[in-house]
Design a protein around this motif. Structure first.
Motif, PDB file in Angstrom:
ATOM      1  N   VAL A  68       4.034   1.262  -4.596  1.00  0.00           N
ATOM      2  CA  VAL A  68       5.157   0.804  -3.779  1.00  0.00           C
ATOM      3  C   VAL A  68       4.626  -0.154  -2.731  1.00  0.00           C
ATOM      4  O   VAL A  68       3.887   0.244  -1.819  1.00  0.00           O
ATOM      5  N   ALA A  69       4.981  -1.434  -2.862  1.00  0.00           N
ATOM      6  CA  ALA A  69       4.579  -2.454  -1.887  1.00  0.00           C
ATOM      7  C   ALA A  69       5.626  -2.498  -0.789  1.00  0.00           C
ATOM      8  O   ALA A  69       6.700  -3.079  -0.967  1.00  0.00           O
ATOM      9  N   ASN A  70       5.322  -1.894   0.330  1.00  0.00           N
ATOM     10  CA  ASN A  70       6.311  -1.729   1.395  1.00  0.00           C
ATOM     11  C   ASN A  70       6.025  -2.568   2.634  1.00  0.00           C
ATOM     12  O   ASN A  70       6.941  -2.888   3.388  1.00  0.00           O
ATOM     13  N   VAL A  71       4.780  -2.938   2.863  1.00  0.00           N
ATOM     14  CA  VAL A  71       4.408  -3.593   4.122  1.00  0.00           C
ATOM     15  C   VAL A  71       5.076  -4.962   4.276  1.00  0.00           C
ATOM     16  O   VAL A  71       5.162  -5.736   3.330  1.00  0.00           O
ATOM     17  N   SER A  72       5.522  -5.241   5.495  1.00  0.00           N
ATOM     18  CA  SER A  72       6.025  -6.568   5.848  1.00  0.00           C
ATOM     19  C   SER A  72       5.462  -6.965   7.195  1.00  0.00           C
ATOM     20  O   SER A  72       5.292  -6.123   8.088  1.00  0.00           O
ATOM     21  N   ASN A  90       1.116 -14.335   3.277  1.00  0.00           N
ATOM     22  CA  ASN A  90      -0.083 -13.542   3.038  1.00  0.00           C
ATOM     23  C   ASN A  90       0.211 -12.045   2.996  1.00  0.00           C
ATOM     24  O   ASN A  90      -0.305 -11.332   2.121  1.00  0.00           O
ATOM     25  N   VAL A  91       1.032 -11.572   3.943  1.00  0.00           N
ATOM     26  CA  VAL A  91       1.282 -10.135   4.029  1.00  0.00           C
ATOM     27  C   VAL A  91       2.402  -9.698   3.094  1.00  0.00           C
ATOM     28  O   VAL A  91       2.211  -8.830   2.236  1.00  0.00           O
ATOM     29  N   ASP A  92       3.575 -10.283   3.227  1.00  0.00           N
ATOM     30  CA  ASP A  92       4.709  -9.834   2.423  1.00  0.00           C
ATOM     31  C   ASP A  92       4.513 -10.151   0.939  1.00  0.00           C
ATOM     32  O   ASP A  92       4.641  -9.266   0.082  1.00  0.00           O
TER      33      ASP A  92
END
Length: 252
Positions: A88-92, A108-110
């Motif tokens: 689960v890719a959750n980071v923003s 880069n992050v999202d």
């Protein structure tokens, strides 16, 4: 309903607060084994204490914007858990103002953390009999609003990327879906900050919600866990909007 997640091995980025924390808890409640990460060491420690007794969960300090660190975390978790079934890719970065720095951070992050998470996990997902990829986008990726710009554009890109993955990976039995929450309120979150820092914007945002209130992290986590589960085995390539009828566009 048994979601058939008992002993499934799950990775969640940004699992110490808000939607990410609720997702970790929901998977644990279904009997899954969860590895989660966040940048803040104190937050990881506090979360680990809070999850004690809830189920097998392991927190790690990882900056998902660091490609090597993210890949190393995925490999370490796979080794410790004996494989990976769900990511689960959750980071923003939540980089909303239209600045050069925020464009770079959002990409880069999202976006790239989602791509890199999938790449690192792919060898393990290919060995799973219930492989599932979930990315957290936003209603700001579906329609223009105050967050259009770096944040909204990145969220739109995530939906496109995941839809393409679903098509490319279908013959391998790996599913890929996106969940797009509407505005979600929790203490310490962006909307709690706006509530005190920009009351007019907060009041306007609440007023746009037909339900009369914002959502909660748990209300987003439940559909995430369902989509990730073997019960949703025929669902791939969808963007599930979880917004209490906030958005007006018809999703065809």
């Amino acid at each position: 309903m048994d979601l058939q997640l008992s002993e499934k091995r799950v990775l969640v980025t940004g699992g110490t607060r808000g939607i990410g924390r609720a997702i970790v808890e929901a998977f644990l409640d279904e009997g899954a084994t969860v590895g989660y990460c966040a940048r803040d060491a104190d937050a990881v420690t506090t979360t680990q204490e809070g999850l004690r007794g809830r189920g097998p969960a392991t927190g790690s300090v990882v900056d998902v914007g660091d490609a090597e660190a993210l890949a190393a975390w995925v490999d370490a978790c796979a080794q410790a858990m004996g494989g990976i079934d769900v990511v689960v890719a959750n980071v923003s970065a939540l980089a909303i103002p239209d600045t050069e720095e925020n464009w770079q951070r959002s990409l880069n992050v999202d976006v790239m953390h989602t791509v890199r998470l999938v790449r690192a996990a792919m060898p393990h997902l290919e060995r799973s009999d219930a492989a599932s990829i979930i990315a957290i986008s936003s209603v700001s990726g579906r329609e223009s609003d105050f967050a259009s710009g770096p944040y909204g554009t990145a969220k739109t890109a995530i939906v496109g990327y995941i839809h393409g993955l679903a098509f490319q990976l279908a013959d391998k039995g790996i599913r890929a879906n996106t969940v797009s929450p509407g505005n979600t309120y929790f203490e310490g979150g962006v909307w709690a900050s706006i509530e005190t820092g920009d009351p007019a914007l907060f009041e306007m945002a609440v007023g746009l919600n037909p339900t009369g209130h914002m959502g909660t992290p748990a209300e987003v986590a439940a559909p995430v866990v369902f989509l990730a589960s073997p019960v949703a085995s025929r669902i791939s390539g969808t963007n599930l909007v979880v917004d209490g009828a906030l958005t007006r566009g018809i999703q065809l």
